[in-house]
Structures are given as structure tokens and as C-alpha cells.
Design a protein around this motif. Structure first.
Motif, PDB file in Angstrom:
ATOM      1  N   UNK A 125       0.783  -1.228   0.000  1.00 21.28           N
ATOM      2  CA  UNK A 125       0.000   0.000   0.000  1.00 21.28           C
ATOM      3  C   UNK A 125       0.813   1.276   0.000  1.00 21.28           C
ATOM      4  N   UNK A 126       2.131   1.181   0.033  1.00 20.23           N
ATOM      5  CA  UNK A 126       2.995   2.355   0.003  1.00 20.23           C
ATOM      6  C   UNK A 126       2.780   3.142  -1.295  1.00 20.23           C
ATOM      7  N   UNK A 127       2.658   4.464  -1.186  1.00 19.21           N
ATOM      8  CA  UNK A 127       2.393   5.296  -2.360  1.00 19.21           C
ATOM      9  C   UNK A 127       3.643   5.971  -2.923  1.00 19.21           C
ATOM     10  N   UNK A 128       4.751   5.854  -2.249  1.00 18.91           N
ATOM     11  CA  UNK A 128       5.988   6.482  -2.711  1.00 18.91           C
ATOM     12  C   UNK A 128       6.988   5.408  -3.132  1.00 18.91           C
ATOM     13  N   UNK A 129       7.977   5.828  -3.907  1.00 24.06           N
ATOM     14  CA  UNK A 129       9.095   4.960  -4.291  1.00 24.06           C
ATOM     15  C   UNK A 129       8.613   3.693  -5.008  1.00 24.06           C
ATOM     16  N   UNK A 130       7.686   3.863  -5.941  1.00 23.86           N
ATOM     17  CA  UNK A 130       7.195   2.746  -6.737  1.00 23.86           C
ATOM     18  C   UNK A 130       8.184   2.493  -7.868  1.00 23.86           C
ATOM     19  N   UNK A 131       8.830   1.337  -7.847  1.00 17.76           N
ATOM     20  CA  UNK A 131       9.975   1.122  -8.745  1.00 17.76           C
ATOM     21  C   UNK A 131       9.810  -0.068  -9.692  1.00 17.76           C
ATOM     22  N   UNK A 132       8.839  -0.934  -9.439  1.00 13.11           N
ATOM     23  CA  UNK A 132       8.739  -2.125 -10.254  1.00 13.11           C
ATOM     24  C   UNK A 132       7.309  -2.578 -10.454  1.00 13.11           C
ATOM     25  N   UNK A 133       7.152  -3.684 -11.179  1.00  8.94           N
ATOM     26  CA  UNK A 133       5.833  -4.258 -11.419  1.00  8.94           C
ATOM     27  C   UNK A 133       5.898  -5.747 -11.130  1.00  8.94           C
ATOM     28  N   UNK A 134       4.893  -6.234 -10.431  1.00 15.38           N
ATOM     29  CA  UNK A 134       4.814  -7.648 -10.095  1.00 15.38           C
ATOM     30  C   UNK A 134       3.478  -8.205 -10.550  1.00 15.38           C
ATOM     31  N   UNK A 135       3.512  -9.161 -11.478  1.00  9.57           N
ATOM     32  CA  UNK A 135       2.280  -9.789 -11.904  1.00  9.57           C
ATOM     33  C   UNK A 135       1.623 -10.556 -10.770  1.00  9.57           C
ATOM     34  N   UNK A 136       2.428 -11.211  -9.950  1.00  7.27           N
ATOM     35  CA  UNK A 136       1.896 -11.981  -8.832  1.00  7.27           C
ATOM     36  C   UNK A 136       1.190 -11.075  -7.821  1.00  7.27           C
ATOM     37  N   UNK A 137       1.770  -9.903  -7.552  1.00 10.15           N
ATOM     38  CA  UNK A 137       1.159  -8.969  -6.601  1.00 10.15           C
ATOM     39  C   UNK A 137      -0.027  -8.243  -7.216  1.00 10.15           C
ATOM     40  N   UNK A 138      -0.036  -8.128  -8.542  1.00 13.62           N
ATOM     41  CA  UNK A 138      -1.162  -7.491  -9.206  1.00 13.62           C
ATOM     42  C   UNK A 138      -0.984  -6.024  -9.509  1.00 13.62           C
ATOM     43  N   UNK A 139       0.271  -5.560  -9.593  1.00 11.42           N
ATOM     44  CA  UNK A 139       0.475  -4.156  -9.936  1.00 11.42           C
ATOM     45  C   UNK A 139       1.872  -3.674  -9.583  1.00 11.42           C
ATOM     46  N   UNK A 140       1.985  -2.359  -9.414  1.00 11.60           N
ATOM     47  CA  UNK A 140       3.278  -1.768  -9.092  1.00 11.60           C
ATOM     48  C   UNK A 140       3.670  -2.105  -7.665  1.00 11.60           C
ATOM     49  N   UNK A 141       4.977  -2.139  -7.418  1.00  7.75           N
ATOM     50  CA  UNK A 141       5.491  -2.422  -6.074  1.00  7.75           C
ATOM     51  C   UNK A 141       6.558  -1.398  -5.718  1.00  7.75           C
ATOM     52  N   UNK A 142       6.716  -1.179  -4.423  1.00  2.06           N
ATOM     53  CA  UNK A 142       7.704  -0.224  -3.935  1.00  2.06           C
ATOM     54  C   UNK A 142       9.060  -0.898  -3.780  1.00  2.06           C
ATOM     55  N   UNK A 143      10.064  -0.106  -3.403  1.00  4.13           N
ATOM     56  CA  UNK A 143      11.420  -0.634  -3.284  1.00  4.13           C
ATOM     57  C   UNK A 143      11.502  -1.738  -2.238  1.00  4.13           C
ATOM     58  N   UNK A 144      10.702  -1.641  -1.182  1.00  2.00           N
ATOM     59  CA  UNK A 144      10.757  -2.648  -0.120  1.00  2.00           C
ATOM     60  C   UNK A 144      10.121  -3.968  -0.530  1.00  2.00           C
ATOM     61  N   UNK A 145       9.274  -3.945  -1.563  1.00  2.00           N
ATOM     62  CA  UNK A 145       8.538  -5.148  -1.974  1.00  2.00           C
ATOM     63  C   UNK A 145       8.918  -5.608  -3.374  1.00  2.00           C
ATOM     64  N   UNK A 146      10.058  -5.140  -3.880  1.00  2.00           N
ATOM     65  CA  UNK A 146      10.365  -5.357  -5.288  1.00  2.00           C
ATOM     66  C   UNK A 146      10.909  -6.739  -5.609  1.00  2.00           C
TER      67      UNK A 146
END
Length: 273
Positions: A187-208
Motif C-alpha cells: 500500500x505504500x504510495x511512494x518509491x514505486x519502482x517495479x511491477x509484479x504480476x503476482x502482486x497485481x500491480x506496481x510495487x515499492x522498493x521494499x517489496x520489489x
């Protein structure tokens, strides 16, 4: 005894069957994808003529019996999109659009918005083909057609962006639109750096972990495409479009167990270069 069905439909696919018949895959506004058989259509003098070929928009009459396939009993042309049939790149794009609709919406669940979207896409391709045929240098069309036959696709620079915009809108209609406003994992709205098909969308640096890079141009393309009409598809560099196509593919693979053909001949060339 069965019953009569009258509906508009776009012919997604037409396959020879037996000595004189055709099996049709149709997409309709109220019955989703429909399978039908057109008996005797390949015989000389058939009353259907050539209107049961792919990409025709029809007002069609069907007989629904006990079998899985309905039987075509009548058909009137609403729109033939005749000009796209004379342009190799438009014909290729129409085939890819119809294939995406037929595979992503393969049930009888109604999606009238998808039917309207497909009709609009075919109309835009028809308009593009008409402009290409009347533009200066149109005498070189034969060379473009030859390029398409050899795998070049003959696609204009904006063909891929238009195809990807169409596919993103299909994801919305299918309930598979990727999360772009915040990290799909935390749910983080900042530092969106990647995309994960498994997660279903963009991901932040901590979840990349397990994601791939999604640059600013690709991110902006996706957000703009969701809100733009088809005829105003956003533009982006080829590298960004490749990231967008990968994001769409990852979403479909993880959440629909589906792989589509490349969005355009251009994207196919990029994949193998």
C-alpha cells in the motif's frame, strides 16, 4: 425445438469445416462469445457471400438447438471494414485484437463494453488503412505488404501503443486492471519502482523482490491509457512500451493463466532482437 436468436456480432474467427461449411467464433454484446456453424457457406452462390469472414460486424440470425454450436440462418452486414482488408498492418492488428477478445472473454457472459470497444478498434484500423492508401507514397504499399508477410508487420510507429491501450482496456473489462496508485503488496504510495504480476500491480522498493523494473514513461503510459479514448492512445518510447507489454503479460499469466500473442508485429521484432 430450439429457438431463434437475433443479435449483432463481430466475426472473430472463421474455420473451414467439412466440404462446404464454416465454424465461426462470434463476439456479441449480450451473449459473449458464441460458436456457430454456417452450413453450405463455401458453396458457389451461397446466400451469405463473403460476409461471414473475420472482422465483419453483422446483424445475424441464429438457431439455438441442443448442440454447443448455433446454426447461422441469416446475416446482414453492419460494417465490413473493407479498407483494413487491403492494408497488411491493419489486417494484422485486427487479427491480434480479435484474438485477444476471443481468448480473454471466451464464455457466454455478456460484456457489451467489450463488444463496443472491439468495434471501435476495428473502425480505427479501417480509418488508418484509408489514410495510408491515400497518403503520398502509398504506391509503396506492396513493399509494406511484403514486409508483413516476412514478419516485419509493416506497422506504423503508433501501432504498438494503440494495441497496448486496447489491451489495457480489456484488462479493466475483465476485472484484471493492475494496481497503479500504490504498492500492490503493502500500500505504500511512494518509491514505486517495479511491477509484479503476482502482486497485481506496481510495487515499492521494499517489496520489489520478484518484480521487474517499470520506468516513469511506462507508468505514465499505463495511467494515461486507462483514461484515454482509443483514438487518443498515449505515446511512449519503445523501451517503455516493452515494459508495458510485459506488465500486461505478467498480469494475464498470473491471474488468468493466459498468454496472448504479441500486441503487434513491432513488439514481436523487439522480443527477438
Amino acid at each position: 425445438m430450439g429457438r431463434a436468436v437475433k443479435t449483432e456480432a463481430v466475426v472473430l474467427r472463421s474455420m473451414r469445416y467439412g466440404e462446404a461449411d464454416r465454424i465461426l467464433h462470434l463476439y456479441t454484446p449480450a451473449r459473449g462469445r458464441v460458436g456457430a456453424i454456417a452450413k453450405g457457406v463455401r458453396r458457389a452462390g451461397s446466400r451469405f457471400g463473403g460476409r461471414l469472414e473475420p472482422f465483419f460486424r453483422l446483424r445475424i440470425e441464429l438457431h439455438e438447438g441442443r448442440g454447443e454450436l448455433l446454426t447461422v440462418t441469416g446475416a446482414q452486414t453492419v460494417e465490413a471494414y473493407a479498407r483494413l482488408r487491403e492494408d497488411a498492418s491493419a489486417l494484422d492488428a485486427a487479427a491480434r485484437a480479435c484474438d485477444a477478445v476471443g481468448r480473454l472473454f471466451e464464455t457466454s457472459e455478456p460484456h457489451p463494453s467489450v463488444f463496443n470497444l472491439l468495434c471501435r478498434k476495428l473502425a480505427l484500423l479501417d480509418e488508418h488503412a484509408a489514410r495510408a492508401q491515400t497518403a503520398p507514397g502509398a504506391h509503396a504499399a506492396d513493399a509494406g505488404a511484403q514486409g508483413a508477410a516476412e514478419g516485419d508487420g509493416g506497422n506504423p510507429p503508433d501501432a504498438r501503443s494503440g494495441a497496448l491501450t486496447f489491451r489495457l482496456k480489456l484488462l479493466v473489462a475483465a476485472g484484471l486492471a493492475p494496481q497503479l496508485g500504490a504498492c500492490a503488496a503493502c500500500g505504500e504510495r511512494e518509491h514505486l519502482v517495479g511491477f509484479s504480476g503476482a502482486a497485481g500491480g506496481v510495487v515499492c522498493a521494499a517489496c520489489e523482490a520478484g518484480s521487474f523494473a517499470l520506468g516513469e514513461h511506462a507508468y505514465r503510459f499505463m495511467t494515461d491509457a486507462f483514461g484515454a479514448p482509443l483514438h487518443e492512445a498515449p505515446q511512449a518510447p519503445e523501451a517503455a512500451l516493452a515494459q508495458v507489454e510485459r506488465a500486461i503479460s505478467a498480469t494475464l499469466e498470473h491471474h488468468a493463466n493466459l498468454q496472448l500473442m504479441p500486441a503487434s508485429g513491432r513488439s514481436r521484432r523487439a522480443a527477438v532482437s
